[in-house]
Write a protein that holds these residues in place. Structure first.
Motif, PDB file in Angstrom:
ATOM      1  N   ARG A   2     -11.337  -6.039  17.921  1.00  0.00           N
ATOM      2  CA  ARG A   2     -12.010  -6.577  19.099  1.00  0.00           C
ATOM      3  C   ARG A   2     -11.133  -6.295  20.317  1.00  0.00           C
ATOM      4  N   LEU A   3     -11.704  -5.610  21.296  1.00  0.00           N
ATOM      5  CA  LEU A   3     -10.939  -5.148  22.442  1.00  0.00           C
ATOM      6  C   LEU A   3     -11.484  -5.735  23.739  1.00  0.00           C
ATOM      7  N   LEU A   4     -10.584  -6.028  24.667  1.00  0.00           N
ATOM      8  CA  LEU A   4     -10.956  -6.454  26.012  1.00  0.00           C
ATOM      9  C   LEU A   4     -10.604  -5.323  26.970  1.00  0.00           C
ATOM     10  N   ILE A   5     -11.599  -4.791  27.663  1.00  0.00           N
ATOM     11  CA  ILE A   5     -11.416  -3.706  28.623  1.00  0.00           C
ATOM     12  C   ILE A   5     -11.618  -4.277  30.025  1.00  0.00           C
ATOM     13  N   ILE A   6     -10.624  -4.096  30.895  1.00  0.00           N
ATOM     14  CA  ILE A   6     -10.732  -4.582  32.268  1.00  0.00           C
ATOM     15  C   ILE A   6     -10.563  -3.374  33.186  1.00  0.00           C
ATOM     16  N   GLU A   7     -11.680  -2.887  33.677  1.00  0.00           N
ATOM     17  CA  GLU A   7     -11.723  -1.649  34.461  1.00  0.00           C
ATOM     18  C   GLU A   7     -12.867  -1.757  35.475  1.00  0.00           C
ATOM     19  N   ASP A   8     -12.557  -1.603  36.766  1.00  0.00           N
ATOM     20  CA  ASP A   8     -13.583  -1.795  37.791  1.00  0.00           C
ATOM     21  C   ASP A   8     -14.352  -0.520  38.128  1.00  0.00           C
ATOM     22  N   ASP A   9     -13.853   0.636  37.714  1.00  0.00           N
ATOM     23  CA  ASP A   9     -14.589   1.868  37.940  1.00  0.00           C
ATOM     24  C   ASP A   9     -15.652   1.996  36.846  1.00  0.00           C
ATOM     25  N   ALA A  23     -16.133   4.602  17.860  1.00  0.00           N
ATOM     26  CA  ALA A  23     -15.008   4.614  16.914  1.00  0.00           C
ATOM     27  C   ALA A  23     -14.979   3.357  16.047  1.00  0.00           C
ATOM     28  N   GLY A  24     -15.948   2.462  16.255  1.00  0.00           N
ATOM     29  CA  GLY A  24     -16.057   1.284  15.400  1.00  0.00           C
ATOM     30  C   GLY A  24     -15.465   0.008  15.944  1.00  0.00           C
ATOM     31  N   HIS A  25     -15.059   0.009  17.208  1.00  0.00           N
ATOM     32  CA  HIS A  25     -14.461  -1.186  17.805  1.00  0.00           C
ATOM     33  C   HIS A  25     -15.508  -2.020  18.546  1.00  0.00           C
ATOM     34  N   LEU A  26     -15.236  -3.319  18.662  1.00  0.00           N
ATOM     35  CA  LEU A  26     -16.069  -4.216  19.459  1.00  0.00           C
ATOM     36  C   LEU A  26     -15.414  -4.396  20.819  1.00  0.00           C
ATOM     37  N   CYS A  27     -16.172  -4.185  21.891  1.00  0.00           N
ATOM     38  CA  CYS A  27     -15.589  -4.190  23.235  1.00  0.00           C
ATOM     39  C   CYS A  27     -16.251  -5.211  24.143  1.00  0.00           C
ATOM     40  N   ASP A  28     -15.450  -5.974  24.836  1.00  0.00           N
ATOM     41  CA  ASP A  28     -15.893  -6.778  25.973  1.00  0.00           C
ATOM     42  C   ASP A  28     -15.334  -6.090  27.207  1.00  0.00           C
ATOM     43  N   CYS A  29     -16.192  -5.827  28.195  1.00  0.00           N
ATOM     44  CA  CYS A  29     -15.759  -5.082  29.371  1.00  0.00           C
ATOM     45  C   CYS A  29     -15.997  -5.903  30.630  1.00  0.00           C
ATOM     46  N   LEU A  30     -14.945  -6.048  31.441  1.00  0.00           N
ATOM     47  CA  LEU A  30     -15.019  -6.793  32.691  1.00  0.00           C
ATOM     48  C   LEU A  30     -14.440  -5.948  33.818  1.00  0.00           C
ATOM     49  N   ALA A  31     -14.817  -6.277  35.047  1.00  0.00           N
ATOM     50  CA  ALA A  31     -14.389  -5.470  36.192  1.00  0.00           C
ATOM     51  C   ALA A  31     -13.483  -6.224  37.146  1.00  0.00           C
ATOM     52  N   ASP A  32     -13.131  -7.459  36.816  1.00  0.00           N
ATOM     53  CA  ASP A  32     -12.360  -8.310  37.725  1.00  0.00           C
ATOM     54  C   ASP A  32     -11.172  -8.922  36.982  1.00  0.00           C
ATOM     55  N   ILE A  48      -5.709  -5.475  24.532  1.00  0.00           N
ATOM     56  CA  ILE A  48      -6.278  -5.565  25.881  1.00  0.00           C
ATOM     57  C   ILE A  48      -5.952  -4.275  26.622  1.00  0.00           C
ATOM     58  N   VAL A  49      -6.963  -3.653  27.212  1.00  0.00           N
ATOM     59  CA  VAL A  49      -6.784  -2.451  28.028  1.00  0.00           C
ATOM     60  C   VAL A  49      -7.089  -2.838  29.470  1.00  0.00           C
ATOM     61  N   ALA A  50      -6.112  -2.708  30.359  1.00  0.00           N
ATOM     62  CA  ALA A  50      -6.286  -3.186  31.734  1.00  0.00           C
ATOM     63  C   ALA A  50      -5.865  -2.126  32.747  1.00  0.00           C
ATOM     64  N   ASP A  51      -6.721  -1.900  33.720  1.00  0.00           N
ATOM     65  CA  ASP A  51      -6.364  -1.031  34.831  1.00  0.00           C
ATOM     66  C   ASP A  51      -5.373  -1.772  35.721  1.00  0.00           C
ATOM     67  N   LYS A  72      -0.814 -13.309  23.217  1.00  0.00           N
ATOM     68  CA  LYS A  72       0.100 -12.425  22.488  1.00  0.00           C
ATOM     69  C   LYS A  72      -0.457 -11.030  22.266  1.00  0.00           C
ATOM     70  N   ALA A  73      -1.744 -10.813  22.556  1.00  0.00           N
ATOM     71  CA  ALA A  73      -2.357  -9.516  22.284  1.00  0.00           C
ATOM     72  C   ALA A  73      -1.627  -8.398  23.022  1.00  0.00           C
ATOM     73  N   PRO A  74      -1.379  -7.261  22.365  1.00  0.00           N
ATOM     74  CA  PRO A  74      -0.734  -6.139  23.055  1.00  0.00           C
ATOM     75  C   PRO A  74      -1.611  -5.622  24.194  1.00  0.00           C
ATOM     76  N   VAL A  75      -0.947  -5.159  25.260  1.00  0.00           N
ATOM     77  CA  VAL A  75      -1.657  -4.707  26.458  1.00  0.00           C
ATOM     78  C   VAL A  75      -1.331  -3.242  26.740  1.00  0.00           C
ATOM     79  N   LEU A  76      -2.373  -2.457  26.950  1.00  0.00           N
ATOM     80  CA  LEU A  76      -2.234  -1.070  27.379  1.00  0.00           C
ATOM     81  C   LEU A  76      -2.689  -0.976  28.831  1.00  0.00           C
ATOM     82  N   PHE A  77      -1.784  -0.570  29.711  1.00  0.00           N
ATOM     83  CA  PHE A  77      -2.118  -0.396  31.121  1.00  0.00           C
ATOM     84  C   PHE A  77      -2.688   1.003  31.359  1.00  0.00           C
TER      85      PHE A  77
END
Length: 225
Positions: A2-9, A23-32, A48-51, A72-77
């Motif tokens: 389960r992934l959290l994507i934070i990207e405003d573009d 690829a089989g992942h569950l994504c929640d996507c937010l822009a703020d 967590i993937v964050a811009d 504690k979730a790992p974060v990819l900028f």
């Protein structure tokens, strides 16, 4: 995962979510950033993937606040800024990895998968054991049947990954990612060479082999059935 994507573009966000979903992942996507912080502290995510540059609350501030709140979730900028100082700033803010735009989706996926395989901080142990092989992660010491085994730093990390995955098959690609931090195949025998050296140290002096080759797939560390 389960992934959290934070990207405003929106174009970039749609591209990422589509690929990760395929690829089989569950994504929640937010822009703020503020919405992202609320979601990160409310729900449980594997990665967590964050811009860096997002409205409401910038990526650095959002991750700092999330860490302070116990996330504690790992974060990819993700960022369009690729300077060393910017990368250091992101890591010091609580990030775990950094990917500069524009990026290949295959690299993004590989980095997310690598982060998702890391054990949560609260589950990390001070000692790993497989049969009579023991690794002290604090003192960086390896013993088998009470005998000290001297390992080079890379050999130690290689054994650590194998012991953490006790009984599972660890592929060559996984080892390249987790031990050498390669998200591509360097087309060398570096894995095979280090496995051979490791086997000489942890298996050959002892009666029972623990390190097993799974032909054309990878390696597994376990006691014989």
């Amino acid at each position: 995962m389960r992934l959290l994507i934070i990207e405003d573009d929106r174009k970039t966000a749609d591209y990422i979510v589509r690929g990760l979903t395929e690829a089989g992942h569950l994504c929640d996507c937010l822009a703020d950033g503020r919405d992202g912080l609320f979601a990160a502290t409310r729900d449980s995510y594997d990665v967590i993937v964050a811009d860096r540059m997002i409205p409401g609350l910038d990526g650095l501030s959002m991750v700092k606040a999330a860490r302070a709140a116990g996330v504690k979730a790992p974060v990819l900028f993700l960022t369009s800024v690729g300077g060393i100082d910017d990368r250091v700033e992101g890591l010091e803010a609580g990030g775990d990895d950094y990917l500069v735009k524009p990026f290949a989706f295959s690299e993004l996926l590989a980095r997310i998968n690598a982060l998702g395989r890391r054990p949560p901080a609260q589950e990390q142990k001070g000692t790993l054991r497989v049969a009579d092989l023991e690794m002290d992660l604090i003192r960086r010491r390896v013993t088998r049947q009470g005998c000290t085994i001297e390992l080079q730093p890379r050999e130690f990390r290689l054994l650590e990954v194998l012991m953490e995955g006790e009984g599972r098959v660890i592929t060559r690609t996984m080892l390249l990612e987790q031990v050498w931090d390669f998200n591509f195949d360097p087309k060398t025998s570096v894995v095979e060479t280090h496995i051979s050296r490791l086997r000489t140290k942890i298996d050959k002096p002892f009666e029972t082999p623990l390190l097993h080759t799974v032909r054309n797939i990878g390696y597994s560390l376990h006691a014989p059935a």
